[in-house]
Design an enzyme around this catalytic site. Structure first.
Site, PDB file in Angstrom:
ATOM      1  N   HIS A  69       0.843  -1.193   0.000  1.00  0.00           N
ATOM      2  CA  HIS A  69       0.000   0.000   0.000  1.00  0.00           C
ATOM      3  C   HIS A  69       0.881   1.247   0.000  1.00  0.00           C
ATOM      4  CE1 HIS A  69      -3.954  -1.830   1.728  1.00  0.00           C
ATOM      5  NE2 HIS A  69      -3.341  -2.685   0.928  1.00  0.00           N
ATOM      6  N   GLU A  71       0.826   3.957   1.725  1.00  0.00           N
ATOM      7  CA  GLU A  71       1.228   4.433   3.047  1.00  0.00           C
ATOM      8  C   GLU A  71       2.399   3.631   3.603  1.00  0.00           C
ATOM      9  OE1 GLU A  71      -1.812   3.552   1.918  1.00  0.00           O
ATOM     10  OE2 GLU A  71      -3.380   4.318   3.242  1.00  0.00           O
ATOM     11  N   CYS A  99      -6.388   2.170   5.464  1.00  0.00           N
ATOM     12  CA  CYS A  99      -7.074   0.963   5.922  1.00  0.00           C
ATOM     13  C   CYS A  99      -6.531   0.565   7.298  1.00  0.00           C
ATOM     14  CB  CYS A  99      -6.842  -0.161   4.918  1.00  0.00           C
ATOM     15  SG  CYS A  99      -5.124  -0.759   4.888  1.00  0.00           S
ATOM     16  N   CYS A 102      -2.668  -0.054   7.315  1.00  0.00           N
ATOM     17  CA  CYS A 102      -1.906   1.191   7.229  1.00  0.00           C
ATOM     18  C   CYS A 102      -2.078   2.035   8.489  1.00  0.00           C
ATOM     19  CB  CYS A 102      -2.318   1.955   5.982  1.00  0.00           C
ATOM     20  SG  CYS A 102      -1.870   1.060   4.474  1.00  0.00           S
TER      21      CYS A 102
END
Length: 164
Positions: A69, A71, A99, A102
């Site tokens: 991801h 992040e 999410c 993260c």
């Protein structure tokens, strides 16, 4: 009973203006993700002085890594740049609300704040569906600033999913 701190107001506010240049940098990262079939989410980490020390965009499809991801990748890059895992004084700026994975990385890396553009009603863990980062049971709770360039952030995602 919700143990989270009250949400910060999300309407137009001059406090958000300083985050726009960083969000534009995150949007540039996000715009590169669809070339590899990845969802257009981008992130940058700012040092206490405001310089970008980490960048990331979704790379799950490109790398086959479920943790790829934006992040997480930006936080990893920032940690390499500062030479340690603690990112105290730093800010994560991301185009989409993080999410749960993260949000956990944000808490564990000790970021001072998270700034995001578009809310994620289906999987957001910074206020929409869950509020992991402001859970009073955790030992670190970063400041949360929402709604920075939300229309631009949402438009990238809408276009991506419409074209699919």
């Amino acid at each position: 009973m919700n143990d989270a701190a009250p949400a910060r107001p999300t309407g137009p506010d001059p406090v958000r203006d300083p985050w726009r240049p960083a969000m534009r940098a995150a949007l540039e990262e996000a715009a590169r993700a669809p070339a590899t079939g990845d969802v257009p989410v981008g992130a940058v980490v700012l040092a206490p002085d405001g310089t970008i020390i980490g960048r990331g965009r979704n790379e799950r499809e490109a790398t086959g890594d479920p943790t790829g991801h934006a992040e997480v990748l930006a936080v990893r890059a920032a940690a390499r740049a500062v030479g340690e895992w603690r990112l105290s004084g730093c800010t994560l700026v991301v185009t989409l609300e993080p999410c749960t994975m993260c949000a956990g990385a944000i808490v564990l890396s000790r970021l001072d704040r998270v700034v995001y553009g578009a809310a994620d009603e289906k999987a957001g863990a910074v206020g929409s569906l869950w509020d992991v980062v402001r859970d009073r049971r955790l030992n670190h709770r970063p400041e949360v600033i929402t709604g920075v360039l939300p229309d631009e952030c949402s438009a990238l995602l809408t276009r991506f999913f419409r074209d699919r």
